[in-house]
Structures are given as structure tokens and as C-alpha cells.
Scaffold this active site. Structure first.
Site, PDB file in Angstrom:
ATOM      1  CB  CYS A  44      -0.852   0.593   1.099  1.00 35.22           C
ATOM      2  SG  CYS A  44      -2.145   1.501   1.459  1.00 35.22           S
ATOM      3  CB  CYS A  49      -3.589   2.309  -1.352  1.00 31.10           C
ATOM      4  SG  CYS A  49      -3.037   0.656  -1.516  1.00 31.10           S
ATOM      5  CE  LYS A  52      -4.764   4.224  -6.379  1.00 29.81           C
ATOM      6  NZ  LYS A  52      -5.297   2.851  -6.596  1.00 29.81           N
ATOM      7  CE1 TYR A 179     -11.101  -1.975  -5.671  1.00 32.22           C
ATOM      8  CE2 TYR A 179     -11.069  -4.406  -6.620  1.00 32.22           C
ATOM      9  CZ  TYR A 179     -11.576  -3.489  -5.880  1.00 32.22           C
ATOM     10  OH  TYR A 179     -12.936  -3.510  -4.964  1.00 32.22           O
ATOM     11  CD  GLU A 183      -7.186   1.603  -8.914  1.00 31.82           C
ATOM     12  OE1 GLU A 183      -7.793   2.374  -8.388  1.00 31.82           O
ATOM     13  OE2 GLU A 183      -6.581   1.435  -8.314  1.00 31.82           O
ATOM     14  CG  HIS A 439     -29.295  23.539  -4.012  1.00 34.42           C
ATOM     15  ND1 HIS A 439     -28.293  22.496  -5.132  1.00 34.42           N
ATOM     16  CD2 HIS A 439     -29.097  24.863  -4.880  1.00 34.42           C
ATOM     17  CE1 HIS A 439     -28.474  22.845  -6.117  1.00 34.42           C
ATOM     18  NE2 HIS A 439     -28.831  23.956  -5.867  1.00 34.42           N
ATOM     19  CD  GLU A 444     -27.641  19.333  -4.389  1.00 37.61           C
ATOM     20  OE1 GLU A 444     -29.658  19.942  -3.071  1.00 37.61           O
ATOM     21  OE2 GLU A 444     -27.495  20.284  -5.486  1.00 37.61           O
TER      22      GLU A 444
HETATM   23  P1  NDP Z   1      -8.529  -7.571 -10.245  1.00 41.70           P
HETATM   24  O1  NDP Z   1      -8.650  -8.959  -9.864  1.00 41.70           O
HETATM   25  O2  NDP Z   1      -9.195  -6.275  -9.802  1.00 41.70           O
HETATM   26  O3  NDP Z   1      -8.831  -7.823 -11.496  1.00 41.70           O
HETATM   27  C1  NDP Z   1      -8.218  -8.994 -12.178  1.00 41.70           C
HETATM   28  C2  NDP Z   1      -8.812  -8.938 -13.265  1.00 41.70           C
HETATM   29  O4  NDP Z   1      -7.689  -9.517 -14.167  1.00 41.70           O
HETATM   30  C3  NDP Z   1     -10.047  -9.545 -14.193  1.00 41.70           C
HETATM   31  O5  NDP Z   1     -10.390  -8.348 -14.910  1.00 41.70           O
HETATM   32  C4  NDP Z   1      -9.671 -10.478 -14.473  1.00 41.70           C
HETATM   33  O6  NDP Z   1     -10.378 -10.801 -15.710  1.00 41.70           O
HETATM   34  C5  NDP Z   1      -8.387 -10.691 -14.846  1.00 41.70           C
HETATM   35  N1  NDP Z   1      -7.510 -11.872 -14.734  1.00 41.70           N
HETATM   36  C6  NDP Z   1      -7.730 -13.362 -13.795  1.00 41.70           C
HETATM   37  N2  NDP Z   1      -6.770 -13.788 -13.824  1.00 41.70           N
HETATM   38  C7  NDP Z   1      -6.402 -13.921 -15.345  1.00 41.70           C
HETATM   39  C8  NDP Z   1      -5.718 -14.776 -15.907  1.00 41.70           C
HETATM   40  N3  NDP Z   1      -5.453 -15.972 -15.198  1.00 41.70           N
HETATM   41  N4  NDP Z   1      -4.893 -14.229 -17.424  1.00 41.70           N
HETATM   42  C9  NDP Z   1      -6.143 -13.350 -17.915  1.00 41.70           C
HETATM   43  N5  NDP Z   1      -6.938 -12.656 -17.228  1.00 41.70           N
HETATM   44  C10 NDP Z   1      -7.441 -13.542 -15.181  1.00 41.70           C
HETATM   45  O7  NDP Z   1      -7.542  -7.503  -9.898  1.00 41.70           O
HETATM   46  P2  NDP Z   1      -5.691  -6.732  -9.670  1.00 41.70           P
HETATM   47  O8  NDP Z   1      -4.379  -6.755 -10.328  1.00 41.70           O
HETATM   48  O9  NDP Z   1      -6.680  -5.158 -10.544  1.00 41.70           O
HETATM   49  O10 NDP Z   1      -6.162  -5.499  -8.440  1.00 41.70           O
HETATM   50  C11 NDP Z   1      -5.315  -7.167  -7.024  1.00 41.70           C
HETATM   51  C12 NDP Z   1      -6.603  -6.508  -6.235  1.00 41.70           C
HETATM   52  O11 NDP Z   1      -5.792  -5.279  -5.471  1.00 41.70           O
HETATM   53  C13 NDP Z   1      -7.690  -6.481  -6.506  1.00 41.70           C
HETATM   54  O12 NDP Z   1      -8.712  -7.453  -6.157  1.00 41.70           O
HETATM   55  C14 NDP Z   1      -8.275  -5.150  -5.426  1.00 41.70           C
HETATM   56  O13 NDP Z   1      -8.412  -6.483  -3.835  1.00 41.70           O
HETATM   57  C15 NDP Z   1      -6.573  -4.902  -4.998  1.00 41.70           C
HETATM   58  N6  NDP Z   1      -6.584  -3.816  -5.541  1.00 41.70           N
HETATM   59  C16 NDP Z   1      -7.529  -2.173  -4.453  1.00 41.70           C
HETATM   60  C17 NDP Z   1      -7.485  -1.007  -5.737  1.00 41.70           C
HETATM   61  C18 NDP Z   1      -8.434  -0.256  -4.505  1.00 41.70           C
HETATM   62  O14 NDP Z   1      -8.913  -0.521  -3.599  1.00 41.70           O
HETATM   63  N7  NDP Z   1      -8.941   0.747  -5.504  1.00 41.70           N
HETATM   64  C19 NDP Z   1      -6.378  -0.608  -5.563  1.00 41.70           C
HETATM   65  C20 NDP Z   1      -5.760  -1.857  -6.675  1.00 41.70           C
HETATM   66  C21 NDP Z   1      -5.971  -3.327  -6.518  1.00 41.70           C
HETATM   67  P3  NDP Z   1     -12.003 -11.232 -15.543  1.00 41.70           P
HETATM   68  O15 NDP Z   1     -12.048 -10.223 -14.799  1.00 41.70           O
HETATM   69  O16 NDP Z   1     -13.058 -10.860 -16.814  1.00 41.70           O
HETATM   70  O17 NDP Z   1     -11.968 -12.845 -14.896  1.00 41.70           O
END
Ligand code: NDP
Length: 450
Positions: A44, A49, A52, A179, A183, A439, A444
């Protein structure tokens, strides 16, 4: 407490969960040691976080500087210097790392800046060869980016490297639709890079409400981000000029200057010595824990992303706090409530949500009411920006209780933090109706749903 052991608690990993647990356990009087092989602060603070969010702020000026002209400002020649922002962000990351270290130090926590491995019952061996013992062991080693296997995957970067790029890529392919992909797509796009997102399915941000994620998709495309769906890596070839020739399933090969993979994060359990004492690991590589973050080995606990419950910093912090209070505090053990956790995606514009999506509510409750406000924020009207916000409230028709709120629009995460309290507290639509609006604000809309 430590009599037969060197320490009461040995924490492996100084990220959000590990630092909170260690600091609180020490404040309860425990003798503490923490091992961290990289930098104190964890994902983080060091490469997640915090940096970022700073990049998101930096990126947003691209739009603000354009919009300012509609508000009467004359802007001279403008340019963006990535190295300046990158280095400012890293300076602040180092400052925060120092503060985290100081916090541990001021609680008399011994910090080992090296890798730790469990080598026997209650026994930890450090990379230097030093062996120590502890009454309890807490594993808080977090997670790391998952990189799919395919020829040429050694040429990709992950979010870890994105913070340190020498120069900005002119064309970047981001794999994943979650995510991190959304982002960073927003960040790079605002900096003027040509961004393409490629996802294996046709759904971005799967866990969010469909209307809100459709809106992000639509706005992102208008901003110039390209999306490729049902596209998986076949191979990447590095060409003589350093560019990457990427072949995705169902697509013609295409050239990019960088490829970033954001396809989920996997728990860091390798090399910890879990097998030595028989700590159970689940199918996704996560450490299996009960509601009190206890593993199957009675003196070993785990908190945060390594347990793959909810991969969010504030959740890891709560798990660390609950562990420390329960094991070392003067109170009954308590578990963290993982329900109704608010979350946000810091895309351009951001998304924020709490509770059930419309789909989840229909499936679980059946009889629901959905209220929606689709509006153009005042600032966007003056700026001539055709970007609309969407707020959605899901209500259990039987009880009038609000079971979900979903928003996309400027400052949505800031607004959601307050709204989430009401949803968590079980307030009703009538409670929101009874609250007078402030407002003119965007928030709101939450008390004006008809
Ligand atoms: P996410 O879980 O958000 O998304 C993963 C993406 O990768 C999905 O679109 C998924 O596709 C795809 N995917 C998963 N496995 C594979 C694979 N084997 N091959 C190809 N594509 C794949 O993961 P992130 O890496 O973006 O983030 C990780 C975690 O970190 C998040 O889940 C979140 O908990 C945390 N995070 C939180 C943030 C915040 O609070 N703002 C910011 C950044 C990270 P599909 O869904 O189509 O299966």
C-alpha cells in the site's frame, strides 16, 4: 511475557496488516520482532494505494488545465514532466517508509531487514543465519502481481515497475480489466500515452454494479482508451528497436512500447517454511485462517492479502488490530466483520460502492427498489465536458433498508466513505429522504432520489 522464547510475537512482513498488528501487540506489552525483506510499509505505502493516488492526482491536472480555460483562465504553454512527478512521489514514499519504521521503533519493536523463514516449532531463521524463537508467529507477507504464463512474458511489467518507469511509453497495453488495469489506464491516458486494455472476458470490474461499470467503459472509450475483449496473450516478441510485438487471441499482432499485466494478485507464501510446521494453504495459495485469523497451527496467525479474504488495506489493518487485541489485549477475542466493506476504483472518473449490486440484491432479496440519478456535474457543464455521473441506490422493498449504493463521478470515493456508514448502520431510504440536502453539491443526489 517472553520467557522461554526470544519474542512473544514474530511478525513476518511489515505491510499495513503486519505493522498495525505489531504496533498494537507491543502497546499491549508484548516483546516484538518484525522481519521485512523489502521496504517497511508494504504494498500500500511503497507500490500501491499511496503512490498510485498521487499519480491519479498528477494525471487529473491534464483535464483540469483544459477545463480551467472555460472558467476564464488563460493557460500558457503547458507540458508534463514524468520524471518530476515520479521522483516527487518516490520522495514521499520514502518519507512514509521512515515514519512506519519510526512507529515500530518507538514501540520497541525489533526490525530485521531481511527474509525470515519458519524452520521449526516456534523457530524462525533469518537470511543472515540468526535463529530466534517466538511464542506466536504472524504471517503478513501480502500478495504480488500474478503474471500469466506465455512465451515472452519476461518482457511485461506489473504495477510494481510502473512507478519507476524511466520514460512514459507512447503506446501501452494493459492486460486485465480489474482495479489496477482501470486505474493505470486512466493515469497513463491522462499523461498522453495511447492506452489499450485487453481482458480475457468482456467484463471489466466484475464485482461492481453493471450500470456503473458500463458508464466507466463508455467514458473511458470517449477519453480515448481502447478495449479488447476475449483477448488473451499468445506471445510477445521483443523487436530490434526495443518495441514489443504482441499477439493476443483473436487479434492481429500489434506493436506497443510497454505491456503491463494487472491480472490479479497471488499470496506470498513461497519460501516461508509453512510446510515445516504444517500450516494449511488453500487452492489459490492463500493461508487458510478462521474468523480470528488463526491458522490450523495454534500459535500461527495470518492477516491481510496473504489470506486472500478481502484484498484491501483497511481490511488488513483491521485484521491486524483484531489479532493483536485478541491475543495480547485484555479482552475477549473478536473477529473482523468482513460484510458491507466499501471500496473504490480510482479511475477517471472514480467509482465507489458499498453493499449489494442490483444483480446481487435481486438474486438474494427478490423484491427490491432501485433509485438512480444520472446527471452532469455542474463543473462539467461549465467546462463543456460531456461526462455524466451515475448514482444508484438499492433498497430492500420490504424493510425500506438501503442495501447498496453505487456511484461513478468526481469525488465518489470521498462521498462514499460517509454514505457507507449509513448503509452499514442499516438506515432506510426514509432516513435519507428526511435528511436535508446541501446545495449545490453532487452528494445531495443521495438524499433526493425519487
Ligand atoms: P482484479 O481482481 O481487480 O482484476 C483481475 C483482472 O484480471 C480481471 O479483469 C480478470 O478477468 C483478469 N484475470 C484474472 N486472472 C487472469 C488470468 N489468469 N489470465 C488473464 N486475465 C486474468 O485484480 P488487480 O490485479 O487489478 O488487483 C488486485 C487486487 O488488488 C484487487 O482485487 C483489489 O482487491 C486490490 N486493489 C485495490 C485497489 C483499490 O482499492 N482501489 C486498487 C488496486 C488493487 P475476469 O474478471 O474477466 O475474469
Amino acid at each position: 511475557m517472553a520467557d522461554t522464547y526470544d519474542f512473544d510475537l514474530f511478525t513476518i512482513g511489515a505491510g499495513s496488516g503486519g505493522v498495525r498488528a505489531s504496533r498494537v501487540a507491543a502497546a499491549h506489552g508484548a516483546k516484538l520482532a518484525v522481519a521485512e525483506e523489502y521496504r517497511v510499509g508494504g504494498t500500500c505505502v511503497i507500490r500501491g494505494c499511496v503512490p498510485k493516488k498521487m499519480l491519479v492526482y498528477g494525471a487529473h491536472f491534464a483535464e483540469d488545465l483544459v477545463d480551467a480555460q472555460h472558467f476564464g483562465w488563460t493557460i500558457g504553454e503547458k507540458s508534463f514532466d514524468w520524471a518530476t512527478l515520479r521522483d516527487s512521489v518516490q520522495q514521499d514514499v520514502s518519507r512514509l517508509e521512515g515514519l512506519y519504521g519510526q512507529t515500530l521503533g518507538s514501540h520497541d519493536v525489533t526490525i530485521f531487514n531481511e527474509r525470515a523463514t519458519i524452520t521449526g516449532d516456534h523457530e524462525i531463521t533469518l537470511a543472515s543465519g540468526k535463529v530466534v524463537t517466538a511464542r506466536y508467529i504472524l504471517i503478513a507477507t501480502g500478495a504480488r502481481p500474478f503474471v500469466p504464463q506465455f512465451p515472452g512474458n519476461e518482457h511485461v511489467i506489473t504495477s510494481n515497475e510502473a512507478f519507476h518507469l524511466e520514460t512514459l511509453p507512447k503506446r501501452i497495453l494493459i492486460a486485465g480489466g480489474g482495479y489496477i488495469a482501470n486505474e493505470f489506464a486512466g493515469i497513463f491516458n491522462e499523461f498522453g500515452c495511447k492506452v489499450t486494455i485487453a481482458n480475457r472476458s468482456d467484463t471489466i470490474l466484475r464485482s461492481y454494479d453493471a450500470s456503473v461499470r458500463d458508464r466507466l467503459l463508455q467514458i473511458s472509450m470517449v477519453k480515448g482508451i481502447a478495449f479488447l475483449f476475449h483477448a488473451e496473450f499468445e506471445h510477445i516478441e521483443k523487436q530490434a528497436d526495443g518495441t514489443l510485438l504482441v499477439t493476443l487471441s483473436g487479434q492481429e499482432p500489434c506493436e506497443y512500447d510497454a505491456v503491463m499485466v494487472a491480472t490479479g494478485r497471488v499470496p506470498n507464501v513461497e519460501g516461508l517454511g509453512l510446510e515445516t510446521i504444517g500450516v494449511e494453504v488453500g487452492k489459490r495459495g492463500e493461508i487458510v485462517v478462521d474468523a480470528f485469523s488463526r491458522t490450523n497451527v495454534d500459535y500461527v496467525y495470518a492477516v491481510g492479502d496473504v489470506t486472500d479474504r478481502v484484498q484491501l488495506t483497511p481490511v488488513a489493518i483491521r485484521e491486524g488490530q483484531a489479532f493483536a487485541d485478541s491475543v495480547f489485549g485484555d479482552r475477549e477475542p473478536y473477529a473482523v466483520d468482513h460484510s458491507c466493506v466499501p471500496s473504490a476504483v480510482f479511475s477517471h472518473p472514480p467509482i465507489a460502492a458499498v453493499g449489494m449490486t442490483e444483480g446481487e440484491a435481486r438474486n438474494t432479496l427478490g423484491n427490491i427498489k432501485v433509485y438512480q440519478s444520472d446527471f452532469r456535474p455542474m463543473k462539467n457543464v461549465v467546462a463543456g465536458r460531456n461526462e455524466r455521473s451515475l448514482y444508484k441506490m438499492i433498497v430492500d422493498a420490504g424493510s425500506d433498508r438501503i442495501v447498496g449504493i453505487h456511484m461513478i463521478g468526481p469525488e465518489a470515493p470521498e462521498i462514499m466513505q460517509a454514505a457507507a456508514i449509513a448503509v452499514k448502520a442499516g438506515l432506510t431510504k426514509a432516513d435519507f429522504d428526511a435528511t436535508v440536502a446541501i446545495h449545490p453539491t453532487m452528494a445531495e443526489e443521495l438524499v433526493l432520489f425519487k
